[in-house]
Design a protein around this motif. Structure first.
Motif, PDB file in Angstrom:
ATOM      1  N   TYR A  36       7.327  14.099 -21.300  1.00 18.16           N
ATOM      2  CA  TYR A  36       7.465  13.102 -20.240  1.00 18.16           C
ATOM      3  C   TYR A  36       7.216  13.711 -18.868  1.00 18.16           C
ATOM      4  N   ARG A  37       6.575  12.924 -18.016  1.00 15.37           N
ATOM      5  CA  ARG A  37       6.433  13.319 -16.620  1.00 15.37           C
ATOM      6  C   ARG A  37       7.731  12.956 -15.904  1.00 15.37           C
ATOM      7  N   ASP A  38       8.138  13.777 -14.956  1.00 18.43           N
ATOM      8  CA  ASP A  38       9.341  13.491 -14.184  1.00 18.43           C
ATOM      9  C   ASP A  38       8.961  13.530 -12.704  1.00 18.43           C
ATOM     10  N   TYR A  39       8.863  12.350 -12.088  1.00 18.87           N
ATOM     11  CA  TYR A  39       8.422  12.236 -10.696  1.00 18.87           C
ATOM     12  C   TYR A  39       9.609  12.306  -9.740  1.00 18.87           C
ATOM     13  N   ALA A  40       9.356  12.871  -8.573  1.00 18.42           N
ATOM     14  CA  ALA A  40      10.377  12.956  -7.532  1.00 18.42           C
ATOM     15  C   ALA A  40      10.639  11.562  -6.956  1.00 18.42           C
ATOM     16  N   PRO A  41      11.849  11.332  -6.447  1.00 19.16           N
ATOM     17  CA  PRO A  41      12.169  10.007  -5.891  1.00 19.16           C
ATOM     18  C   PRO A  41      11.239   9.567  -4.764  1.00 19.16           C
ATOM     19  N   ASP A  42      10.713  10.502  -3.975  1.00 16.93           N
ATOM     20  CA  ASP A  42       9.838  10.117  -2.863  1.00 16.93           C
ATOM     21  C   ASP A  42       8.441   9.693  -3.316  1.00 16.93           C
ATOM     22  N   THR A  43       8.133   9.815  -4.600  1.00 15.44           N
ATOM     23  CA  THR A  43       6.826   9.406  -5.106  1.00 15.44           C
ATOM     24  C   THR A  43       6.620   7.900  -4.921  1.00 15.44           C
ATOM     25  N   GLU A  44       7.693   7.124  -5.041  1.00 15.24           N
ATOM     26  CA  GLU A  44       7.583   5.677  -4.823  1.00 15.24           C
ATOM     27  C   GLU A  44       7.103   5.394  -3.395  1.00 15.24           C
ATOM     28  N   TRP A  45       7.643   6.111  -2.428  1.00 14.22           N
ATOM     29  CA  TRP A  45       7.261   5.951  -1.029  1.00 14.22           C
ATOM     30  C   TRP A  45       5.793   6.332  -0.828  1.00 14.22           C
ATOM     31  N   VAL A  46       5.370   7.415  -1.458  1.00  8.12           N
ATOM     32  CA  VAL A  46       3.983   7.865  -1.350  1.00  8.12           C
ATOM     33  C   VAL A  46       3.046   6.809  -1.949  1.00  8.12           C
ATOM     34  N   LEU A  47       3.436   6.234  -3.085  1.00 12.00           N
ATOM     35  CA  LEU A  47       2.612   5.184  -3.701  1.00 12.00           C
ATOM     36  C   LEU A  47       2.510   3.963  -2.786  1.00 12.00           C
ATOM     37  N   GLN A  48       3.577   3.630  -2.092  1.00 10.92           N
ATOM     38  CA  GLN A  48       3.537   2.513  -1.143  1.00 10.92           C
ATOM     39  C   GLN A  48       2.566   2.804  -0.004  1.00 10.92           C
ATOM     40  N   ILE A  49       2.554   4.026   0.471  1.00  6.47           N
ATOM     41  CA  ILE A  49       1.613   4.412   1.530  1.00  6.47           C
ATOM     42  C   ILE A  49       0.182   4.284   1.016  1.00  6.47           C
ATOM     43  N   ILE A  50      -0.065   4.779  -0.185  1.00  9.73           N
ATOM     44  CA  ILE A  50      -1.421   4.746  -0.753  1.00  9.73           C
ATOM     45  C   ILE A  50      -1.897   3.309  -0.923  1.00  9.73           C
ATOM     46  N   THR A  51      -1.076   2.466  -1.550  1.00 12.30           N
ATOM     47  CA  THR A  51      -1.503   1.082  -1.791  1.00 12.30           C
ATOM     48  C   THR A  51      -1.618   0.297  -0.485  1.00 12.30           C
ATOM     49  N   GLY A  52      -0.745   0.590   0.468  1.00  9.15           N
ATOM     50  CA  GLY A  52      -0.847  -0.059   1.777  1.00  9.15           C
ATOM     51  C   GLY A  52      -2.115   0.350   2.508  1.00  9.15           C
ATOM     52  N   ALA A  53      -2.446   1.630   2.423  1.00  8.10           N
ATOM     53  CA  ALA A  53      -3.667   2.120   3.066  1.00  8.10           C
ATOM     54  C   ALA A  53      -4.902   1.507   2.404  1.00  8.10           C
ATOM     55  N   GLN A  54      -4.893   1.402   1.071  1.00  6.33           N
ATOM     56  CA  GLN A  54      -6.023   0.774   0.385  1.00  6.33           C
ATOM     57  C   GLN A  54      -6.160  -0.686   0.812  1.00  6.33           C
ATOM     58  N   ALA A  55      -5.039  -1.384   0.931  1.00  7.65           N
ATOM     59  CA  ALA A  55      -5.077  -2.784   1.351  1.00  7.65           C
ATOM     60  C   ALA A  55      -5.621  -2.918   2.774  1.00  7.65           C
ATOM     61  N   ALA A  56      -5.421  -1.890   3.583  1.00  5.03           N
ATOM     62  CA  ALA A  56      -5.921  -1.895   4.964  1.00  5.03           C
ATOM     63  C   ALA A  56      -7.380  -1.478   5.046  1.00  5.03           C
ATOM     64  N   GLY A  57      -7.977  -1.109   3.903  1.00  6.30           N
ATOM     65  CA  GLY A  57      -9.393  -0.781   3.899  1.00  6.30           C
ATOM     66  C   GLY A  57      -9.714   0.695   3.811  1.00  6.30           C
ATOM     67  N   PHE A  58      -8.716   1.533   3.656  1.00 11.08           N
ATOM     68  CA  PHE A  58      -8.980   2.960   3.532  1.00 11.08           C
ATOM     69  C   PHE A  58      -9.486   3.261   2.127  1.00 11.08           C
ATOM     70  N   SER A  59     -10.475   4.121   2.043  1.00 10.92           N
ATOM     71  CA  SER A  59     -10.943   4.590   0.737  1.00 10.92           C
ATOM     72  C   SER A  59      -9.964   5.657   0.243  1.00 10.92           C
ATOM     73  N   LEU A  60     -10.028   5.948  -1.038  1.00  7.50           N
ATOM     74  CA  LEU A  60      -9.157   6.996  -1.581  1.00  7.50           C
ATOM     75  C   LEU A  60      -9.456   8.343  -0.933  1.00  7.50           C
ATOM     76  N   GLU A  61     -10.713   8.600  -0.636  1.00 10.26           N
ATOM     77  CA  GLU A  61     -11.069   9.863   0.017  1.00 10.26           C
ATOM     78  C   GLU A  61     -10.476   9.931   1.426  1.00 10.26           C
ATOM     79  N   GLU A  62     -10.520   8.824   2.161  1.00 12.22           N
ATOM     80  CA  GLU A  62      -9.918   8.795   3.503  1.00 12.22           C
ATOM     81  C   GLU A  62      -8.413   9.027   3.409  1.00 12.22           C
ATOM     82  N   ILE A  63      -7.785   8.409   2.436  1.00  9.59           N
ATOM     83  CA  ILE A  63      -6.341   8.585   2.246  1.00  9.59           C
ATOM     84  C   ILE A  63      -6.044  10.045   1.921  1.00  9.59           C
TER      85      ILE A  63
END
Length: 157
Positions: A36-63
């Motif tokens: 099993y993978r065991d993710y740190a609690p702050d990973t949820e926050w990082v995922l929110q940043i990533i998905t929010g940035a994608q919704a704002a038009g940032f590419s994965l490379e820009e992120i």
């Protein structure tokens, strides 16, 4: 936290989370003895940043370029420049969309105001000429070419 729990909390599919991990957007995690993978609690926050940035038009490379792998790695100037650049790109896109909307509304108005007894093909040609004339006056030739295609498609209806 395990990937299933992280997926449930974040609303992302486990495959998406694994993709972000493989892409270097979130920290790679060690697997436990049971696999099993065991993710740190702050990973949820990082995922929110990533998905929010994608919704704002940032590419994965820009992120990837703007977001550090740890909280101490934020580069203030680069982050600020990247955000300002994206706002500029959004403003340009908004202007283009406003122009496209105005032209579409013109086409709609022209179709709705088709003179009685005029064939659709003739009305479409009249609309094309009007759009070309307006584009020549305003210097928007590329947008009109796209609208001309739309008008031809309308004439087939």
């Amino acid at each position: 936290m395990r990937i299933g729990e992280l997926a449930k909390i974040s609303g992302l599919a486990p495959s998406r989370i694994r993709f972000y991990e493989a892409s270097g957007l979130i920290k790679s995690v060690e697997r436990k003895a049971n696999g099993y993978r065991d993710y740190a609690p702050d990973t949820e926050w990082v995922l929110q940043i990533i998905t929010g940035a994608q919704a704002a038009g940032f590419s994965l490379e820009e992120i990837r370029q703007l977001m550090p792998m740890n909280a101490n790695g934020w580069q203030h100037d680069e982050l600020l420049d990247g955000l300002k650049q994206k706002v500029g790109e959004i403003e340009i896109l908004q202007q283009r969309l406003a122009q496209n909307k105005a032209q579409l509304l013109l086409v709609i108005k022209g179709i709705e105001a088709k003179p009685e007894g005029m064939a659709c093909a003739d009305n479409a040609q009249m609309l094309l000429h009007r759009l070309r004339d307006e584009a020549g006056a305003s210097g928007r030739g590329d947008a009109v070419a796209a609208k001309g295609k739309s008008a031809r498609q309308v004439s087939k209806a």
